[in-house]
Design an enzyme around this catalytic site. Sequence first.
Site, PDB file in Angstrom:
ATOM      1  N   GLU A 276      30.743  15.792 -47.121  1.00 46.92           N
ATOM      2  CA  GLU A 276      31.784  14.767 -47.320  1.00 46.92           C
ATOM      3  C   GLU A 276      32.904  15.312 -48.215  1.00 46.92           C
ATOM      4  O   GLU A 276      34.064  14.959 -48.038  1.00 46.92           O
ATOM      5  CB  GLU A 276      31.178  13.483 -47.904  1.00 46.92           C
ATOM      6  CG  GLU A 276      30.061  12.845 -47.059  1.00 46.92           C
ATOM      7  CD  GLU A 276      30.426  12.576 -45.603  1.00 46.92           C
ATOM      8  OE1 GLU A 276      31.614  12.314 -45.311  1.00 46.92           O
ATOM      9  OE2 GLU A 276      29.525  12.641 -44.736  1.00 46.92           O
ATOM     10  N   HIS A 279      35.393  16.937 -46.096  1.00 46.83           N
ATOM     11  CA  HIS A 279      36.315  15.941 -45.511  1.00 46.83           C
ATOM     12  C   HIS A 279      37.347  15.512 -46.556  1.00 46.83           C
ATOM     13  O   HIS A 279      38.530  15.368 -46.262  1.00 46.83           O
ATOM     14  CB  HIS A 279      35.544  14.684 -45.083  1.00 46.83           C
ATOM     15  CG  HIS A 279      34.770  14.829 -43.804  1.00 46.83           C
ATOM     16  ND1 HIS A 279      35.350  15.199 -42.632  1.00 46.83           N
ATOM     17  CD2 HIS A 279      33.459  14.613 -43.519  1.00 46.83           C
ATOM     18  CE1 HIS A 279      34.424  15.217 -41.657  1.00 46.83           C
ATOM     19  NE2 HIS A 279      33.274  14.867 -42.181  1.00 46.83           N
ATOM     20  N   GLU A 305      35.899  17.569 -38.882  1.00 40.50           N
ATOM     21  CA  GLU A 305      34.516  18.048 -38.931  1.00 40.50           C
ATOM     22  C   GLU A 305      34.463  19.569 -39.137  1.00 40.50           C
ATOM     23  O   GLU A 305      33.520  20.079 -39.737  1.00 40.50           O
ATOM     24  CB  GLU A 305      33.798  17.613 -37.650  1.00 40.50           C
ATOM     25  CG  GLU A 305      32.295  17.542 -37.743  1.00 40.50           C
ATOM     26  CD  GLU A 305      31.746  16.521 -38.737  1.00 40.50           C
ATOM     27  OE1 GLU A 305      32.508  15.663 -39.236  1.00 40.50           O
ATOM     28  OE2 GLU A 305      30.543  16.603 -39.025  1.00 40.50           O
TER      29      GLU A 305
HETATM   30 CO    CO Z   1      31.477  14.547 -41.025  1.00 34.55          CO
END
Ligand code: CO
Length: 511
Positions: A276, A279, A305
Amino acid sequence: MTGNIVSGYKKLLEKTKNIVALNSATAILHWDMETKMPPRGIKLRSLQLAMLRRIGHQMSTDHQIGLLLEEIMKHPEYGSMDTVQKRNLYLIKKHYDEQTKLPEELVVETSKQEAITIDTWKKAKAAKNFAKFKPELEKLFKLKKKEAEILMEVKETATPYDAMIDIYEPKMTTEATNKIFKELREGLLALLRKCETAPKQPNPSILKRPLATETQRKIGNLLADFIGYDTTSTTSGGRIDETEHPFTTGYYDDVRITTHYYPKMFASSIFSTLHEGGHAIYEQNLKQEWMFQPVGEASSMGIHESQSRFVENIVGRSHEFWTYFLPKLKMLTGNMLYDVELNDFVHAINMVTPSKIRIEADEVTYGLHIIIRFTLERDLFAEKVTIDELPQVWNEKYLEYLAVTVENDSEGMMQDTHWASGYFGYFPAYALGNIYSGQLVAKLDEDIVDWKEQITGGNFRAIKEWMIKNVHSRGNLYNPSDLIKIITGKELSVDPYLSYLNNKYSRLYGF
Ligand code: CO
């Protein structure tokens, strides 16, 4: 440019800014729903979300936007606008054309049904009862099918499912996905056989040693520090909360991630925080001057991703990273890992084993989980499979691809939130992200030859700067396949990712 076209463009951007502000409010309500909201709040929350969705739809279909777009694009000076302005106009037009074709009632009804389906999914999953989930999922799928059929015409895609893929991965098609996933599948299955039959096998029991949540939280903060995701200072633009399924939300100055802490699976929070966090740093490093503009958003879920998997796997599960971080982990965990050797630890966190649960899958089998979901969605929209048949077809595929027997639907087709949330067409982006990450790393190897040594030294800065320059700061200036081509000079290809995996796992498993 004359005043006319400039002021029209400014007016358009002002309208877009308001839509972005409204959507960010919706995102915070979603975040709150997952992290803080008491159980009984669901009824009120679904009302709030449906209302915001209605307002958002009205703002997005404002007749003025259509008039302004027409005025600008037919203007004799349109040709002199720059790439960024033209990209903004393209994205505004795309969004406007799509939204105006979707009836407001369909949008609102879908939003309400999504809230109900998610709620039902949670209960049905806990009760291992697909029959309870089925009628709500059928209702939602019917609405999404209608949406897909409408979007197919606007987006001019070959099939309704292609229109769904395009939402998350612009210009990607079922046909192209079929082709690249076939290559991915063959490569992964061959590698899986090699790992399974290799003489050198890991010892995963060291990862089951219990570790208090409080310590895991401290480790998470250190990991966030390492990648430059500030969640603790007085000027931080991020925070970490807890949910069963980790996620990231927000952009620029307010980007939040969640993770989970399992006392007997401490590595789980380590890798979900890194994932995360990958991201989050993408969202935080979009070009500042593009904030509130369509071009100032992430390119696609697949590119997203590629960033999370890069941080989680390519960096986070590497020998180099743990050369640096294992001594720190040992210090933080007291004497829990005193007897653990670096090589054994790295092998354990990279253990390849077919499993039933996607989010626990290793790098080699992960893509197979995605391909199964893609196949099912594709066939669902093509009416080759019904919702009713999903659990059975799911279980058959798991036996065929991964040789595992699914005992109940909670560890089968009900494991993920995506379909309950209406995110049909999203799954391919996960595997595409891995493929993109392979291509990006091949280029990173050329540009920063000693990037792995830098990680060993605990230095992520230059690597992050490379990602910011090549990926983050380009925002949504290009569609994902064009972005990859601009950065790497190459068309979409599974080869770099497969060779990254082969190199890594042949070394770990000794084949
Ligand atoms: Co992801």
